[in-house]
Scaffold this motif. Structure first.
Motif, PDB file in Angstrom:
ATOM      1  N   ILE A   1      -3.358   0.340  -3.392  1.00 26.22           N
ATOM      2  CA  ILE A   1      -3.233  -0.820  -2.516  1.00 26.22           C
ATOM      3  C   ILE A   1      -3.324  -2.094  -3.335  1.00 26.22           C
ATOM      4  O   ILE A   1      -4.118  -2.187  -4.283  1.00 26.22           O
ATOM      5  CB  ILE A   1      -4.315  -0.787  -1.411  1.00 26.22           C
TER       6      ILE A   1
ATOM      7  N   CYS B   1       0.855  -1.184   0.000  1.00 28.53           N
ATOM      8  CA  CYS B   1       0.000   0.000   0.000  1.00 28.53           C
ATOM      9  C   CYS B   1       0.890   1.232   0.000  1.00 28.53           C
ATOM     10  O   CYS B   1       1.993   1.213   0.560  1.00 28.53           O
ATOM     11  CB  CYS B   1      -0.897  -0.007   1.248  1.00 28.53           C
TER      12      CYS B   1
ATOM     13  N   PHE C   1      -6.397   4.470   4.275  1.00 29.17           N
ATOM     14  CA  PHE C   1      -5.156   4.285   3.515  1.00 29.17           C
ATOM     15  C   PHE C   1      -3.957   4.648   4.382  1.00 29.17           C
ATOM     16  O   PHE C   1      -2.956   3.920   4.442  1.00 29.17           O
ATOM     17  CB  PHE C   1      -5.165   5.158   2.260  1.00 29.17           C
TER      18      PHE C   1
END
Length: 282
Positions: free
Chosen positions: A99, A28, A133
């Motif tokens: 991601i 990510c 995130f």
């Protein structure tokens, strides 16, 4: 500058071929392009799923023989083995979170949440998704115990939020409709710092102000002015946390001539004054 965050070894530690996990984050990160362009050409795609969330600027994505300009507020999803051809130009100031993930339930979740119906989804800027995130990136870099389990939980929450946004849109019968409003949304993300007039935006759609506001609220769940304000506040938070600009300068960059008015709007939206928000990152 290309800024990339994330753990470059996480895919090895989680294992791309591990079919025993129902869902797992492989990698990510975050990219912000300022001086260098970036392109990816993977004819064979990847062996895992990839999700790209454009939160600033734009990118060019090629699917088969069609090249599509994907602007801020859009989500791109790639399935395993799907060819990947996309590029970001430095002058566009592209910002994107991405991601990679896998797991025996990954396809089922994506299908259940409506993310596999098409490759590109217009979802707008969702603060909660951006926050997730950041949490995943932080965990991947922390080397803390059980980070795999925690990043999986964050990923599942993220996919659920995205699915909720898409399904709530579908329930209103708006998916794939109102291209005029979607065009204005993209325009707002590009020109948010300008003095945008609702009457001018309505005119561009050949709608009355009343009808434009009504349709816009159907698509986004908020008024055009609230949408613009949210874009400005999100950009302000990025500048306050990532740059050396003073509050007055940030106000001007995001479209406010009066820094006192900007501070009032920021406080009512974020909960604290911009000066205090900036101190958290010093």
């Amino acid at each position: 500058m290309i800024s990339i965050s994330g753990d470059a070894h996480s895919w090895q530690e989680h294992g791309l071929n591990n079919t025993e996990q129902f869902l797992a984050v492989n990698w990510c990160g975050y990219q912000r392009l300022q001086t260098k362009s970036l392109s990816r050409n993977r004819e064979q795609g990847r062996v895992d799923f990839q999700l790209i969330y454009i939160t600033g600027g734009k990118g060019l994505f090629r699917f088969q023989d069609e090249t599509i300009e994907v602007t801020s507020g859009n989500l791109v999803i790639y399935t395993p083995g799907q060819p990947q051809h996309y590029s970001y130009q430095a002058e566009d100031g592209t910002e994107a979170y991405w991601i990679h993930f896998t797991g025996y339930s990954a396809h089922e979740y994506l299908q259940q949440f409506g993310l596999l119906k098409q490759s590109i989804h217009t979802i707008g800027i969702i603060d909660e998704v951006i926050a997730l995130f950041k949490k995943i990136i932080q965990e991947l870099n922390s080397h803390m115990p059980l980070r795999g389990q925690l990043t999986t939980a964050y990923l599942l929450e993220m996919l659920t939020l995205l699915g909720r946004r898409l399904q709530s849109t579908e329930e209103l019968g708006l998916q794939g409709r109102h291209p005029d409003i979607n065009q204005m949304i993209a325009f707002m993300h590009e020109k948010y710092s300008d003095n945008l007039s609702i009457s001018d935006l309505a005119g561009e759609c050949s709608l009355s102000v009343f009808r434009f506001i009504h349709k816009f609220k159907e698509v986004t769940g908020m008024t055009p002015m609230k949408y613009i304000t949210d874009i400005r506040m999100n950009e302000a938070k990025k500048l306050l946390s990532e740059s050396s600009l003073h509050v007055k300068e940030v106000a001007a960059v995001v479209g406010y001539d009066n820094p006192l008015y900007f501070s009032r709007i920021f406080r009512s939206t974020v909960g604290i004054p911009p000066s205090e928000y900036k101190k958290q990152f010093l």
